[in-house]
Design a protein around this motif. Structure first.
Motif, PDB file in Angstrom:
ATOM      1  N   GLU A  85       0.963  -1.202  -0.009  1.00  0.00           N
ATOM      2  CA  GLU A  85       0.138  -0.031   0.004  1.00  0.00           C
ATOM      3  C   GLU A  85       0.901   1.191  -0.006  1.00  0.00           C
ATOM      4  OE1 GLU A  85      -1.139   2.071   3.139  1.00  0.00           O
ATOM      5  OE2 GLU A  85       0.891   1.872   3.519  1.00  0.00           O
ATOM      6  N   THR A  87       0.290   4.357   1.722  1.00  0.00           N
ATOM      7  CA  THR A  87       0.312   5.630   2.666  1.00  0.00           C
ATOM      8  C   THR A  87       1.566   5.684   3.516  1.00  0.00           C
ATOM      9  OG1 THR A  87      -2.183   5.397   2.696  1.00  0.00           O
ATOM     10  CG2 THR A  87      -1.131   6.594   4.587  1.00  0.00           C
ATOM     11  N   ARG A 116       0.378  -7.622  -3.294  1.00  0.00           N
ATOM     12  CA  ARG A 116      -0.201  -8.355  -2.283  1.00  0.00           C
ATOM     13  C   ARG A 116      -0.300  -9.559  -2.482  1.00  0.00           C
ATOM     14  NH1 ARG A 116      -4.904  -4.395   0.259  1.00  0.00           N
ATOM     15  NH2 ARG A 116      -3.452  -2.431   0.206  1.00  0.00           N
ATOM     16  N   GLU A 118      -2.377 -12.161  -2.509  1.00  0.00           N
ATOM     17  CA  GLU A 118      -3.667 -12.765  -2.192  1.00  0.00           C
ATOM     18  C   GLU A 118      -4.048 -13.989  -3.225  1.00  0.00           C
ATOM     19  OE1 GLU A 118      -6.393  -9.777  -0.745  1.00  0.00           O
ATOM     20  OE2 GLU A 118      -5.326  -8.442  -1.920  1.00  0.00           O
ATOM     21  N   TYR A 125      -5.686  -8.977  -7.630  1.00  0.00           N
ATOM     22  CA  TYR A 125      -4.333  -9.440  -8.450  1.00  0.00           C
ATOM     23  C   TYR A 125      -3.072  -9.250  -7.269  1.00  0.00           C
ATOM     24  CZ  TYR A 125      -7.295  -8.061 -12.095  1.00  0.00           C
ATOM     25  OH  TYR A 125      -8.550  -7.950 -12.958  1.00  0.00           O
ATOM     26  N   GLN A 130      -2.733   1.237  -8.096  1.00  0.00           N
ATOM     27  CA  GLN A 130      -3.620   2.130  -7.073  1.00  0.00           C
ATOM     28  C   GLN A 130      -3.271   3.653  -7.536  1.00  0.00           C
ATOM     29  OE1 GLN A 130      -2.960   1.820  -2.864  1.00  0.00           O
ATOM     30  NE2 GLN A 130      -4.127  -0.063  -2.641  1.00  0.00           N
ATOM     31  N   GLU A 134      -2.889  11.695  -0.306  1.00  0.00           N
ATOM     32  CA  GLU A 134      -2.882  11.868   1.222  1.00  0.00           C
ATOM     33  C   GLU A 134      -2.663  13.480   1.360  1.00  0.00           C
ATOM     34  OE1 GLU A 134      -3.038   9.121   2.584  1.00  0.00           O
ATOM     35  OE2 GLU A 134      -2.161   7.566   1.104  1.00  0.00           O
ATOM     36  N   ARG A 261     -11.415  -1.688   8.247  1.00  0.00           N
ATOM     37  CA  ARG A 261     -10.472  -1.743   7.231  1.00  0.00           C
ATOM     38  C   ARG A 261      -9.324  -2.499   7.552  1.00  0.00           C
ATOM     39  NH1 ARG A 261     -10.452   0.319   3.067  1.00  0.00           N
ATOM     40  NH2 ARG A 261      -8.691   1.638   3.051  1.00  0.00           N
ATOM     41  N   TYR A 265      -3.554   1.549  10.822  1.00  0.00           N
ATOM     42  CA  TYR A 265      -3.245   2.861  11.246  1.00  0.00           C
ATOM     43  C   TYR A 265      -4.432   4.009  11.395  1.00  0.00           C
ATOM     44  CZ  TYR A 265      -2.863   3.264   6.136  1.00  0.00           C
ATOM     45  OH  TYR A 265      -2.925   3.128   4.629  1.00  0.00           O
ATOM     46  N   TYR A 266      -5.518   3.291  10.891  1.00  0.00           N
ATOM     47  CA  TYR A 266      -6.672   4.547  10.865  1.00  0.00           C
ATOM     48  C   TYR A 266      -7.055   4.983  12.330  1.00  0.00           C
ATOM     49  CZ  TYR A 266      -6.915   3.206   5.968  1.00  0.00           C
ATOM     50  OH  TYR A 266      -6.985   3.005   4.717  1.00  0.00           O
ATOM     51  N   GLY A 283     -14.836  -3.581  -3.316  1.00  0.00           N
ATOM     52  CA  GLY A 283     -13.974  -2.236  -2.974  1.00  0.00           C
ATOM     53  C   GLY A 283     -13.403  -1.713  -4.123  1.00  0.00           C
ATOM     54  N   VAL A 284     -14.001  -0.466  -4.502  1.00  0.00           N
ATOM     55  CA  VAL A 284     -13.200   0.137  -5.599  1.00  0.00           C
ATOM     56  C   VAL A 284     -12.171   1.131  -5.035  1.00  0.00           C
ATOM     57  CG1 VAL A 284     -14.325   0.359  -7.691  1.00  0.00           C
ATOM     58  CG2 VAL A 284     -15.179   1.474  -5.957  1.00  0.00           C
TER      59      VAL A 284
HETATM   60  P1  HAM Z   1      -7.113  -0.432   0.761  1.00  0.00           P
HETATM   61  O1  HAM Z   1      -8.238  -0.389   0.981  1.00  0.00           O
HETATM   62  O2  HAM Z   1      -6.408  -1.472   1.255  1.00  0.00           O
HETATM   63  O3  HAM Z   1      -6.392   0.868   1.195  1.00  0.00           O
HETATM   64  O4  HAM Z   1      -6.896  -0.400  -0.845  1.00  0.00           O
HETATM   65  C1  HAM Z   1      -7.472   0.404  -1.750  1.00  0.00           C
HETATM   66  C2  HAM Z   1      -7.908  -0.150  -2.885  1.00  0.00           C
HETATM   67  O5  HAM Z   1      -6.984  -0.935  -3.493  1.00  0.00           O
HETATM   68  C3  HAM Z   1      -9.222  -1.173  -2.788  1.00  0.00           C
HETATM   69  O6  HAM Z   1     -10.490  -0.543  -2.447  1.00  0.00           O
HETATM   70  C4  HAM Z   1      -9.107  -1.959  -4.075  1.00  0.00           C
HETATM   71  O7  HAM Z   1      -9.676  -1.058  -5.094  1.00  0.00           O
HETATM   72  C5  HAM Z   1      -7.524  -1.722  -4.564  1.00  0.00           C
HETATM   73  N1  HAM Z   1      -6.813  -3.132  -4.060  1.00  0.00           N
HETATM   74  C6  HAM Z   1      -6.317  -3.384  -3.028  1.00  0.00           C
HETATM   75  N2  HAM Z   1      -5.951  -4.764  -3.126  1.00  0.00           N
HETATM   76  C7  HAM Z   1      -6.089  -5.048  -4.535  1.00  0.00           C
HETATM   77  C8  HAM Z   1      -5.528  -6.318  -5.158  1.00  0.00           C
HETATM   78  N3  HAM Z   1      -5.188  -7.315  -4.633  1.00  0.00           N
HETATM   79  N4  HAM Z   1      -6.088  -6.225  -6.370  1.00  0.00           N
HETATM   80  C9  HAM Z   1      -6.501  -5.195  -6.901  1.00  0.00           C
HETATM   81  N5  HAM Z   1      -6.812  -4.101  -6.290  1.00  0.00           N
HETATM   82  C10 HAM Z   1      -6.745  -4.160  -4.992  1.00  0.00           C
HETATM   83  C11 HAM Z   1      -5.041   1.272   1.140  1.00  0.00           C
HETATM   84  O8  HAM Z   1      -4.317   0.601   0.469  1.00  0.00           O
HETATM   85  C12 HAM Z   1      -4.748   2.647   1.878  1.00  0.00           C
HETATM   86  N6  HAM Z   1      -3.453   2.884   1.577  1.00  0.00           N
HETATM   87  C13 HAM Z   1      -5.621   3.705   1.288  1.00  0.00           C
HETATM   88  C14 HAM Z   1      -5.510   4.912   2.241  1.00  0.00           C
HETATM   89  C15 HAM Z   1      -4.572   6.027   1.694  1.00  0.00           C
HETATM   90  N7  HAM Z   1      -5.662   5.244   3.466  1.00  0.00           N
HETATM   91  C16 HAM Z   1      -5.429   6.378   3.563  1.00  0.00           C
HETATM   92  N8  HAM Z   1      -4.666   6.887   2.631  1.00  0.00           N
END
Ligand code: HAM
Length: 414
Positions: A85, A87, A116, A118, A125, A130, A134, A261, A265-266, A283-284
């Motif tokens: 991620e 952040t 990731r 997964e 994926y 992304q 911030e 979530r 860190y939230y 989740g988009v």
């Molecule tokens: P997150 O909810 O873990 O937040 O990821 C954000 C978005 O990334 C998800 O809603 C999804 O659309 C996409 N995503 C996550 N994992 C995958 C995956 N394996 N394949 C495709 N898309 C994926 C964060 O990452 C935080 N850093 C958001 C944030 C920013 N919070 C505060 N600032």
């Protein structure tokens, strides 16, 4: 190496081919148009970081850190991790570059690859992209609202279908700790009805019960005490202000008193955008406030808020058209002409989008190909001379030199 097996892209990864690439470029342009005028500057941080950054920032007990990170050792024996991620990395950069000395808040946006480990499925994926923003250095509720509204707008402008917003607040870590105790006691009282996984995590993270799709656990959780009812006065006021700003903006949302979530860190505001057009991985995009993160990374107390959205998921649910790039001019080579390449260069130099025959087709085949490409005009370069053909009308006329060809083309392509 042995074996003659077909080489394929690794599991959970994909290739971006040109049509997809054009849609991505459009989406990225949209992001830039939205975020830059709102004061967000573009940043890039490394694809890999010290493993410790994510262990500390994202949280030791999260699925991301426990199961999903691509971690490796470099030649110097340092543990590195492909970023799961953005952040944590952005906050590390904020600290490292002393951005707290700049006027606050510092607003940043980013776009790039994340990793990731997964189980792959539609929209999920192991390498994905992304876009995120911030806003660091202020706890003003308008920044929470701005984050949410910018993502709303991005999804709207990209034509995303079936979008819904869920909103919650997690309060402070202290509130959450007290609430965790209360929730743990409550869950213990009905332990027999919980899934093995949730029971196994009761000590580490009872909140995860809200995430479970186990029917027994869901039934128990329905009657559980709610964190939103336990917020302290300041946090409750902050949440009310964020809601008021969203109401003011005329945006609809659902207050979710159990929004969990997958990242530790939230604090305070959390939100998640889903799309009905997606399957299980609905989740988009999501995000929230992380007022304690920079301190966890060794910096001074510095609040922040932001979101990240999955590019692949946005593209899955959006109507963004790839568009077709058609050339203005196609250069046809008639006979043994070597000057076609020179003409091509001159056309490009004069500002035309131009392609030329580079696969040895017959004259007829070349004209057919020019038509297939959607070329507006064709320049036929022969050993004797040149002619310019309007591909729409079929009119064709001889020109004496390059200047003549450019003149003729200007009229056709205009
Ligand atoms: P997150 O909810 O873990 O937040 O990821 C954000 C978005 O990334 C998800 O809603 C999804 O659309 C996409 N995503 C996550 N994992 C995958 C995956 N394996 N394949 C495709 N898309 C994926 C964060 O990452 C935080 N850093 C958001 C944030 C920013 N919070 C505060 N600032």
């Amino acid at each position: 190496m042995a074996g003659g097996g077909k080489l394929q892209a690794p599991r959970g990864t994909f290739d971006v081919l040109p049509e997809d690439g054009r849609r991505r470029a459009k989406l990225r342009a949209l992001c830039e148009e939205l975020f830059e005028p709102a004061g967000y500057g573009y940043v890039e941080t490394p694809i890999f970081e010290a493993t410790e950054l994510f262990a500390r920032g994202v949280g030791e007990t999260t699925d991301i850190v426990q199961k999903e990170m691509f971690t490796f050792e470099d030649q110097g024996g340092r543990s590195l991790t492909l970023r799961p991620e953005g952040t944590a990395g952005v906050c590390r950069a904020y600290l490292e570059h002393g951005m707290h000395k700049q006027p606050q808040p510092v607003k940043l946006w980013y776009w790039g690859q994340f990793f990731r480990h997964e189980a792959p499925q539609a929209g999920r994926y192991r390498q994905f992209n992304q876009v995120g923003i911030e806003a660091i250095g202020s706890d003003d509720p308008s920044l929470d609202a701005e984050s949410i509204l910018l993502l709303f707008e991005l999804l709207e402008k990209s034509g995303a279908k079936g979008v819904r917003l869920r909103l919650g607040s997690l309060g402070t870590p202290e509130t959450r700790r007290a609430y965790s105790e209360e929730l743990r006691d409550y869950l213990r009282g009905r332990e027999g009805e919980l899934s093995d996984e949730v029971r196994g995590r009761l000590d580490a993270n009872p909140l995860r019960a809200f995430d479970s799709d186990h029917p027994g656990t869901q039934a128990v959780v329905k009657d559980a005490p709610k964190l939103l009812d336990r917020l302290n006065e300041e946090d409750a006021a902050h949440f009310a202000e964020v809601r008021a700003l969203l109401d003011e903006a005329g945006r609809e949302y659902e207050v979710d008193d159990a929004l969990v979530r997958g990242i530790d860190y939230y604090t305070r505001t959390v939100f998640e955008f889903t799309s009905d057009a997606l399957g299980a991985q609905s989740g988009v995009g999501g995000g929230g406030r992380y007022d304690g993160l920079i301190e966890m990374l060794g910096g001074p107390h510095t609040p922040g808020v932001g979101f990240a959205a999955g590019i692949e998921r946005i593209l899955l649910v959006s109507e963004l058209e790839a568009g077709q790039d058609t050339p203005d001019v196609y250069v046809v080579r008639d006979g043994e002409s070597t000057s076609a390449f020179v003409v091509l260069g001159a056309l490009r130099g004069a500002g035309f989008s131009a392609q030329m025959e580079q696969a040895g087709r017959s004259l007829k085949g070349q004209l057919k190909h020019a038509d297939r490409l959607g070329a507006r005009a064709v320049v036929i370069v022969g050993s004797e001379g040149m002619s310019v053909r309007d591909m729409q009308s079929g009119d064709q006329r001889d020109v004496s030199d390059l200047a003549g060809a450019l003149d003729a083309l200007k009229q056709v392509v205009a």
